[in-house]
Design an enzyme around this catalytic site. Structure first.
Site, mmCIF file in Angstrom:
data_model
loop_
_atom_site.group_PDB
_atom_site.id
_atom_site.type_symbol
_atom_site.label_atom_id
_atom_site.label_comp_id
_atom_site.label_asym_id
_atom_site.label_seq_id
_atom_site.Cartn_x
_atom_site.Cartn_y
_atom_site.Cartn_z
ATOM 1 N N ASP A 158 32.303 4.164 71.558
ATOM 2 C CA ASP A 158 32.396 2.811 72.096
ATOM 3 C C ASP A 158 33.650 2.100 71.599
ATOM 4 O OD1 ASP A 158 29.920 3.359 73.130
ATOM 5 O OD2 ASP A 158 28.853 1.793 72.014
ATOM 6 N N HIS B 219 32.241 4.994 67.092
ATOM 7 C CA HIS B 219 33.183 3.976 67.572
ATOM 8 C C HIS B 219 34.625 4.403 67.324
ATOM 9 C CE1 HIS B 219 29.380 1.817 67.232
ATOM 10 N NE2 HIS B 219 29.876 0.942 68.089
#
Length: 233
Positions: free
Chosen positions: A37, A185
């Site tokens: 992400d 991430h």
């Protein structure tokens, strides 16, 4: 306060309550999805791509529209390597804080940024993961009304608070199982360590026999058996 120990409990509560979301894949198939992400990031995402290239792993990236516009060549590199691309909103604002019009515009702007960078039409970029994992029933109703597919998670090692590479790897190894949907991430928060994390994590998961597949492949696994049987009639 770190929330990592709470996420497995939250997952067990939310998954049956919101069955229209993708939380995981087939528990009988030793396949998992590695997802990232908050990218693309000009430094961290290329480092991730290099590790994925080395191990010949296909992953899924949930991109922020603003970051795509800042680093279009990195977004294109993700696409060119065959990784799956989804939406994470335009600027990481929590979806429940947005009006329906603002939410729709955020997703459309992100699709437009991805189209300009990757030449992927909006119809091919329909998977959405809410920033911070925050959503409401109204949010999900809107996403489904607009023909998006909401994607959640089953393994969240909270790498964005940077507890250390060893800690993140251990959290994933402790929680992973068939069908797991792992969230890491590659953006400004947590991206500093992500390449080092997957450099250790991927070979361990491969050694355990896991196959890496995309979020789209997990969706295919989640189709109820009765629907599959109807398709054959």
């Amino acid at each position: 306060m770190q929330l990592a120990p709470i996420f497995p409990v939250v997952h067990r509560i939310l998954q049956p309550a919101f069955p229209g979301c993708l939380w995981s894949g087939d528990r009988h198939c030793q396949a998992i999805a590695l997802t990232f992400d908050d990218g693309p990031h000009p430094q961290y995402t290329p480092e991730v791509l290099a590790v994925l290239d080395y191990y010949n792993i296909t992953a899924s990236f949930f991109l922020l529209g603003a970051c795509v516009n800042r680093s279009p060549s990195i977004a294109q590199a993700i696409c060119d390597r065959g990784h799956w691309i989804g939406l994470h909103g335009y600027d990481h604002r929590s979806f429940p804080m947005l009006s329906p019009i603002e939410l729709q515009q955020s997703l459309a702007k992100t699709q437009a940024a991805i189209y300009n960078a990757c030449n992927l039409s909006p119809e091919k970029v329909r998977d959405v993961r809410p920033p911070n994992g925050l959503f409401t029933p109204k949010t999900l109703n809107l996403l489904q009304e607009w023909k998006y597919r909401p994607v959640m998670w089953s393994v969240v090692p909270e790498d964005w608070v940077r507890p250390g590479v060893t800690q993140v790897v251990q959290r994933v190894i402790n929680q992973v199982q068939n069908g797991s949907l792992i969230v890491l991430h590659d953006g400004a928060c947590g991206g500093q360590d992500v390449a080092a994390t997957i450099q250790i994590l991927i070979p361990q998961l491969l050694q355990q026999g896991y196959q890496f597949i995309t979020v789209d492949a997990l969706w295919q696994q989640s189709i109820p058996l009765e629907n599959s049987q109807l398709d054959l009639l």
